[in-house]
Design a protein around this motif. Structure first.
Motif, PDB file in Angstrom:
ATOM      1  N   HIS A 431       0.793  -1.012  -0.057  1.00 54.61           N
ATOM      2  CA  HIS A 431      -0.046   0.124   0.057  1.00 54.61           C
ATOM      3  C   HIS A 431       0.882   1.141  -0.125  1.00 54.61           C
ATOM      4  CE1 HIS A 431      -3.694  -1.930   0.329  1.00 54.61           C
ATOM      5  NE2 HIS A 431      -3.545  -2.517   1.203  1.00 54.61           N
ATOM      6  N   ALA A 432       2.036   1.222   0.618  1.00 54.39           N
ATOM      7  CA  ALA A 432       2.806   2.473   0.865  1.00 54.39           C
ATOM      8  C   ALA A 432       3.499   2.487  -0.525  1.00 54.39           C
ATOM      9  CB  ALA A 432       3.918   2.303   1.891  1.00 54.39           C
ATOM     10  N   ILE A 433       4.035   1.544  -1.123  1.00 50.52           N
ATOM     11  CA  ILE A 433       4.567   1.702  -2.333  1.00 50.52           C
ATOM     12  C   ILE A 433       3.588   2.201  -3.541  1.00 50.52           C
ATOM     13  CG2 ILE A 433       5.762   0.268  -4.426  1.00 50.52           C
ATOM     14  CD1 ILE A 433       6.852  -1.503  -2.177  1.00 50.52           C
ATOM     15  N   GLN A 434       2.395   1.732  -3.398  1.00 47.78           N
ATOM     16  CA  GLN A 434       1.476   2.319  -4.442  1.00 47.78           C
ATOM     17  C   GLN A 434       1.276   3.747  -4.284  1.00 47.78           C
ATOM     18  OE1 GLN A 434      -2.071  -0.098  -3.714  1.00 47.78           O
ATOM     19  NE2 GLN A 434      -1.321  -2.038  -4.576  1.00 47.78           N
ATOM     20  N   LEU A 435       1.449   4.243  -3.075  1.00 47.96           N
ATOM     21  CA  LEU A 435       1.297   5.864  -2.599  1.00 47.96           C
ATOM     22  C   LEU A 435       2.421   6.484  -3.201  1.00 47.96           C
ATOM     23  CD1 LEU A 435      -1.047   5.566   0.457  1.00 47.96           C
ATOM     24  CD2 LEU A 435      -1.698   6.439  -1.946  1.00 47.96           C
ATOM     25  N   GLU A 436       3.671   5.843  -2.798  1.00 43.07           N
ATOM     26  CA  GLU A 436       4.907   6.695  -3.091  1.00 43.07           C
ATOM     27  C   GLU A 436       6.050   5.541  -3.233  1.00 43.07           C
ATOM     28  OE1 GLU A 436       8.121   9.777  -0.904  1.00 43.07           O
ATOM     29  OE2 GLU A 436       5.819   9.641  -0.329  1.00 43.07           O
ATOM     30  N   LYS A 437       6.547   5.692  -4.333  1.00 43.33           N
ATOM     31  CA  LYS A 437       7.839   4.728  -4.754  1.00 43.33           C
ATOM     32  C   LYS A 437       9.255   4.924  -4.125  1.00 43.33           C
ATOM     33  CE  LYS A 437       4.891   2.972  -8.083  1.00 43.33           C
ATOM     34  NZ  LYS A 437       4.190   2.156  -7.718  1.00 43.33           N
ATOM     35  N   HIS A 438       9.037   4.960  -2.533  1.00 44.42           N
ATOM     36  CA  HIS A 438      10.270   5.165  -2.043  1.00 44.42           C
ATOM     37  C   HIS A 438      10.967   3.870  -1.786  1.00 44.42           C
ATOM     38  CE1 HIS A 438      12.525   6.745   1.622  1.00 44.42           C
ATOM     39  NE2 HIS A 438      11.896   7.984   1.243  1.00 44.42           N
ATOM     40  N   LEU A 439      12.446   4.219  -1.782  1.00 43.18           N
ATOM     41  CA  LEU A 439      13.196   2.908  -1.614  1.00 43.18           C
ATOM     42  C   LEU A 439      13.087   2.180  -0.539  1.00 43.18           C
ATOM     43  CD1 LEU A 439      16.598   4.330  -3.655  1.00 43.18           C
ATOM     44  CD2 LEU A 439      14.533   2.940  -4.627  1.00 43.18           C
ATOM     45  N   GLU A 440      13.066   2.902   0.685  1.00 42.89           N
ATOM     46  CA  GLU A 440      12.836   2.083   1.962  1.00 42.89           C
ATOM     47  C   GLU A 440      11.717   1.588   1.978  1.00 42.89           C
ATOM     48  OE1 GLU A 440      13.036   3.477   6.796  1.00 42.89           O
ATOM     49  OE2 GLU A 440      12.600   5.036   5.332  1.00 42.89           O
ATOM     50  N   PHE A 441      10.700   1.821   1.310  1.00 42.21           N
ATOM     51  CA  PHE A 441       9.470   0.945   1.373  1.00 42.21           C
ATOM     52  C   PHE A 441       9.684  -0.310   0.654  1.00 42.21           C
ATOM     53  CE2 PHE A 441       6.598   4.860   1.261  1.00 42.21           C
ATOM     54  CZ  PHE A 441       6.961   5.070   2.469  1.00 42.21           C
ATOM     55  N   PHE A 442      10.426  -0.331  -0.603  1.00 43.03           N
ATOM     56  CA  PHE A 442      10.864  -1.553  -1.246  1.00 43.03           C
ATOM     57  C   PHE A 442      11.794  -2.455  -0.608  1.00 43.03           C
ATOM     58  CE2 PHE A 442       9.771   0.963  -4.943  1.00 43.03           C
ATOM     59  CZ  PHE A 442       9.093  -0.033  -5.688  1.00 43.03           C
ATOM     60  N   HIS A 443      12.781  -1.631   0.242  1.00 40.36           N
ATOM     61  CA  HIS A 443      13.734  -2.708   1.204  1.00 40.36           C
ATOM     62  C   HIS A 443      12.923  -3.281   2.334  1.00 40.36           C
ATOM     63  CE1 HIS A 443      17.465  -2.206   3.873  1.00 40.36           C
ATOM     64  NE2 HIS A 443      17.395  -3.707   3.560  1.00 40.36           N
ATOM     65  N   TYR A 444      12.005  -2.694   2.899  1.00 39.08           N
ATOM     66  CA  TYR A 444      11.306  -3.419   4.052  1.00 39.08           C
ATOM     67  C   TYR A 444      10.505  -4.596   3.506  1.00 39.08           C
ATOM     68  CZ  TYR A 444      12.552  -0.876   8.399  1.00 39.08           C
ATOM     69  OH  TYR A 444      13.292  -0.521   9.360  1.00 39.08           O
ATOM     70  N   ARG A 445       9.775  -4.458   2.251  1.00 36.38           N
ATOM     71  CA  ARG A 445       9.009  -5.316   1.656  1.00 36.38           C
ATOM     72  C   ARG A 445      10.063  -6.427   1.233  1.00 36.38           C
ATOM     73  NH1 ARG A 445       5.496  -4.599  -3.709  1.00 36.38           N
ATOM     74  NH2 ARG A 445       7.423  -4.475  -4.468  1.00 36.38           N
ATOM     75  N   GLY A 446      11.129  -6.344   0.807  1.00 35.27           N
ATOM     76  CA  GLY A 446      12.375  -7.268   0.437  1.00 35.27           C
ATOM     77  C   GLY A 446      12.547  -8.342   1.722  1.00 35.27           C
ATOM     78  N   VAL A 447      12.743  -7.247   2.663  1.00 40.22           N
ATOM     79  CA  VAL A 447      12.964  -8.197   4.026  1.00 40.22           C
ATOM     80  C   VAL A 447      11.812  -9.021   4.608  1.00 40.22           C
ATOM     81  CG1 VAL A 447      13.653  -8.009   6.391  1.00 40.22           C
ATOM     82  CG2 VAL A 447      14.649  -6.534   4.656  1.00 40.22           C
ATOM     83  N   ALA A 448      10.626  -8.509   4.255  1.00 36.86           N
ATOM     84  CA  ALA A 448       9.422  -9.419   4.701  1.00 36.86           C
ATOM     85  C   ALA A 448       9.255 -10.349   3.820  1.00 36.86           C
ATOM     86  CB  ALA A 448       8.284  -8.375   4.784  1.00 36.86           C
ATOM     87  N   TYR A 449       9.569 -10.296   2.466  1.00 33.89           N
ATOM     88  CA  TYR A 449       9.596 -11.298   1.680  1.00 33.89           C
ATOM     89  C   TYR A 449      10.637 -12.204   2.219  1.00 33.89           C
ATOM     90  CZ  TYR A 449       6.414  -9.299  -1.812  1.00 33.89           C
ATOM     91  OH  TYR A 449       5.310  -8.987  -2.674  1.00 33.89           O
ATOM     92  N   ARG A 450      11.662 -11.922   2.497  1.00 31.06           N
ATOM     93  CA  ARG A 450      12.943 -12.773   2.850  1.00 31.06           C
ATOM     94  C   ARG A 450      12.112 -13.833   3.867  1.00 31.06           C
ATOM     95  NH1 ARG A 450      17.507 -12.554   6.107  1.00 31.06           N
ATOM     96  NH2 ARG A 450      17.172 -10.123   6.358  1.00 31.06           N
ATOM     97  N   TYR A 451      11.634 -13.081   4.996  1.00 28.45           N
ATOM     98  CA  TYR A 451      11.169 -13.799   6.220  1.00 28.45           C
ATOM     99  C   TYR A 451      10.034 -14.836   5.795  1.00 28.45           C
ATOM    100  CZ  TYR A 451      14.287 -11.661   9.487  1.00 28.45           C
ATOM    101  OH  TYR A 451      15.427 -11.288  10.088  1.00 28.45           O
ATOM    102  N   ALA A 452       9.298 -14.421   4.972  1.00 30.67           N
ATOM    103  CA  ALA A 452       8.361 -15.200   4.550  1.00 30.67           C
ATOM    104  C   ALA A 452       8.512 -16.271   3.565  1.00 30.67           C
ATOM    105  CB  ALA A 452       7.278 -14.269   3.622  1.00 30.67           C
ATOM    106  N   GLU A 453       9.762 -16.430   3.335  1.00 26.15           N
ATOM    107  CA  GLU A 453      10.403 -17.272   2.487  1.00 26.15           C
ATOM    108  C   GLU A 453      10.075 -17.280   1.018  1.00 26.15           C
ATOM    109  OE1 GLU A 453       9.689 -21.067   4.066  1.00 26.15           O
ATOM    110  OE2 GLU A 453      10.940 -20.837   5.852  1.00 26.15           O
ATOM    111  N   GLU A 454       9.770 -15.955   0.382  1.00 29.07           N
ATOM    112  CA  GLU A 454       9.549 -15.792  -0.924  1.00 29.07           C
ATOM    113  C   GLU A 454      10.505 -15.052  -1.337  1.00 29.07           C
ATOM    114  OE1 GLU A 454       5.677 -14.163  -1.833  1.00 29.07           O
ATOM    115  OE2 GLU A 454       4.642 -14.905  -0.108  1.00 29.07           O
TER     116      GLU A 454
END
Length: 538
Positions: A431-454
Motif C-alpha cells: 500500500h505504501a509503495i502504491q502511494l509513493e515509490k520510496h526505496l525504503e518501502f521496497f527494502h522493508y518489503r524485500g526483508v518481509a518477503y525474505r522472512y516469508a520465504e518468498e
C-alpha cells in the motif's frame, strides 16, 4: 344500544361514531323510507343539552353541498337529531395513509373553504375544524360535520370577536381561540393547521401534555413544512403559514379570500401569501398568454426572458447546493471524516470550479488533516520505538481514517513485521509503495518477503533498489543473505565483499565511528564463511 334496535320511528343499523356528549348511528327512517345519520345525546347536563340544541340550530340554518344536511330534531325517546348519511372516509383516515397528492389537497381544501364560507355567511363560527370532522364521500364530495361547538357571532363575522370559554380541539386552536376571542379567523387558522397536516402528515404542534401544546401555540413557531417535506411548493407553504399566523389580522380575512388564493395557486397566478418576484411574473405571463407568442417580437422576448430566468434559477440552485455542501463538509470535518468532506467539496466545485470559499475551506481542511496525520505518525512511531506494537498499530489505524498516507501504511507494516505477521506487513508495504515509490518501502518489503520465504520476490525488490543506488550497503547485505539461502555463494560473496569495501572506505575517512567498525568486523567474518562455502563447492 345493539344493532337493529328501535329508537322512535328509526331502526338503528350500526354505530358509526361516539364522543363524550353523544353517539351517532346509521339508522333507517321507517316513515320517510330513507337512511339517515342519527345523533343521540348521552348526557343530560344543562351545558350538554344547550350545546346539543345549538348544534341543531346551526345545522338547520345551513344549506350547502359541502355541509352535511340537517333533517329533523326531536326530544323523545331522548334528545336527538338526524342528518344526511354519508358513506366514505374522514380526512383523518386519508392522512394516516400518507398518499395524498398536493393538488388533491388543494382541491379538497377549496371545497372545505366553500362550506365554511357558507357557515360564516350565517354569522356562525365552527370552532372545531379538524380532519375527523371532514368526510370524503364515495362520490368524491367533501362534507363538513360536527357543529357541536359552533358559535353564533352577532356582528360582522369577519372583524368582530367575542370573548367566551376555551373550547375546541387543542391541536387546531389558534392563540386567539385559546384566549376566548372568537371570530371567523379562528376557523381560518384551523384550516391552515388542517393544510399543514395534509402536506406534512404531522400535526402542527405535538407535545406530551395539553399544557405543553398550548404553550407552543402561544409562544413558539411551528416547523416550516418544507423542512419536513421539501417537495411542497414554497407558495403552498406560504399560504399555509399565512393561515396559521399568530396574529389574526395577518391571516386571510375570510374563507372566500383563502379559497381564491388556493385557486390562484392552482392556476399559477400571483398569490397574496408570497410576493411574486420578476421571474415569477414572467412565468405567470408565459403560462397565461401562450397564444400571443406567435408574434415574432414576443417570441424573441420570450426566449430572452426564458434564458435569463433559467440561468438565474440555475445559479440560485447551484448556490444553494454549494452552501449545503459547505455546511455538510464542516460537520464531517468536526467528526474527522475528511474523505466524505472532500467529496462534498468536489460536489460543490462541479457547480462552481473556481469558488473561492470552497477552495479556501478545502485548504483549511487539508491543513487540519495533515496535522492529525502527522500526530498519528509521530505517536505511532513513538510506540513502535518502545516496542508497544499494538498501541502503534492503533495510532496508525486512527491516522488512516484521516488520510491514506504512505508513512502510516509503512509504520503499520513495520509494527506487524515486528509481530512476525510477515504477510500482513507485506500488504501494508505494498500500500505504501502504491502511494509513493520510496526505496525504503521496497527494502522493508524485500526483508518481509525474505522472512516469508518468498526469495525471488525479495530479490526483485533488492534489485530494484540497487538499480537506483548500487552502493546501498544494507540492501547488498540483505541480498547476500538471500543468495546464501539459495546456495548461490558466489553472488552472496560478491555482495558481501562490495558492502565491506564501501564500509572500509567510510571508516578510513572517519575512524571514530565505533559502530561502523563493528559492522566491518561482522562483514569480515561473514566473508570468511562464504569463502569456506565456495571452497567446499569447488
Amino acid at each position: 344500544m345493539s344493532t337493529q334496535k328501535i329508537f322512535g320511528k328509526y331502526l338503528l343499523e350500526k354505530e358509526i361514531g361516539r364522543g363524550g356528549m353523544g353517539i351517532v348511528y346509521k339508522a333507517y327512517d321507517n316513515e320517510l323510507k330513507r337512511t339517515v345519520a342519527l345523533k343521540i345525546l348521552l348526557q343530560n347536563q344543562k351545558q350538554d343539552v344547550e350545546r346539543f340544541r345549538n348544534e341543531c340550530v346551526a345545522l338547520a340554518k345551513l344549506e350547502h353541498p359541502n355541509i352535511v344536511r340537517f333533517y329533523e330534531y326531536g326530544e323523545k325517546p331522548s334528545l336527538y337529531y338526524t342528518m344526511e348519511y354519508c358513506e366514505g372516509v374522514t380526512l383523518q383516515e386519508l392522512i394516516k395513509k400518507q398518499q395524498m397528492r398536493h393538488l388533491f389537497v388543494v382541491d379538497l381544501l377549496i371545497d372545505v373553504c366553500k362550506g365554511i364560507a357558507a357557515v360564516h355567511s350565517k354569522n356562525i363560527v365552527h370552532r372545531d375544524i379538524k380532519p375527523s370532522n371532514i368526510m370524503y364521500t364515495k362520490d368524491n364530495k367533501i362534507k363538513i360535520m360536527d357543529f357541536g361547538l359552533a358559535k353564533r357571532i352577532l356582528s360582522d363575522p369577519g372583524n368582530l370577536s367575542k370573548t367566551g370559554d376555551i373550547v375546541g380541539t387543542i391541536t387546531y386552536m389558534s392563540p386567539d381561540q385559546i384566549a376566548g376571542k372568537i371570530s371567523t379567523r379562528v376557523d381560518i387558522y384551523a384550516l391552515g393547521a388542517l393544510l399543514y397536516e395534509c402536506l406534512t402528515y404531522q400535526e402542527l404542534y405535538r407535545g406530551d401534555s395539553p399544557q405543553n401544546i398550548l404553550f407552543q401555540i402561544l409562544h413558539e413557531s411551528p416547523i416550516i413544512p418544507r423542512k419536513i417535506n421539501d417537495s411542497i411548493s414554497p407558495y403552498l407553504e406560504a399560504i399555509c403559514l399565512k393561515c396559521i399566523h399568530k396574529d389574526p389580522q395577518k391571516r386571510y380575512s375570510s374563507c372566500k379570500q383563502l379559497e381564491k388564493e388556493l385557486i390562484n395557486f392552482k392556476k399559477k397566478r400571483p398569490i397574496l401569501a408570497k410576493k411574486y418576484g420578476f421571474r415569477d411574473q414572467v412565468q405567470s405571463f408565459l403560462t397565461r398568454y401562450k397564444l400571443l407568442l406567435s408574434f415574432s417580437l414576443l417570441l424573441i422576448a420570450f426566449v430572452t426572458v426564458s434564458i435569463y430566468y433559467k440561468k438565474n434559477l440555475q445559479r440560485v440552485r447551484r448556490n444553494v447546493i454549494v452552501e449545503d455542501c459547505l455546511k455538510r463538509a464542516e460537520v464531517l470535518i468536526r467528526n474527522d471524516n475528511f474523505k466524505q468532506a472532500l467529496e462534498e467539496y468536489n460536489k460543490a466545485l462541479i457547480h462552481f470550479p473556481n469558488h473561492v470559499q470552497v477552495k479556501a475551506s478545502m485548504l483549511r481542511m487539508k491543513q487540519i488533516q495533515e496535522q492529525k496525520v502527522k500526530a498519528a505518525i509521530a505517536q505511532g512511531n513513538n510506540h513502535l520505538k518502545q516496542q508497544q506494537f499494538v498501541l502503534a498499530i492503533g495510532q496508525y489505524n486512527k491516522g488512516l481514517t484521516y488520510d491514506l498516507n504512505c508513512w502510516l501504511y509503512f509504520g503499520r507494516g513495520k509494527a506487524k513485521f515486528a509481530q512476525q505477521k510477515f504477510l500482513l506487513a507485506i500488504e501494508d508495504f505494498e500500500h505504501a509503495i502504491q502511494l509513493e515509490k520510496h526505496l525504503e518501502f521496497f527494502h522493508y518489503r524485500g526483508v518481509a518477503y525474505r522472512y516469508a520465504e518468498e526469495y525471488q520476490k525479495a530479490l526483485a525488490d533488492y534489485n530494484h533498489i540497487l538499480q537506483k543506488n548500487p552502493n546501498h550497503v544494507p540492501v547488498l547485505i540483505d541480498r547476500s543473505r538471500v543468495y546464501e539461502i539459495l546456495k548461490q555463494y558466489t553472488k552472496a560473496y560478491n555482495d558481501t565483499k562490495k558492502a565491506l569495501t564501501i564500509y572500509s572506505l567510510k571508516f578510513k575517512k572517519n575512524p571514530s565511528q565505533k559502530r561502523l567498525g563493528e559492522n566491518i568486523r561482522i562483514l569480515e567474518k561473514r566473508l570468511a564463511k562464504l569463502e569456506r562455502n565456495l571452497k567446499k563447492e569447488g
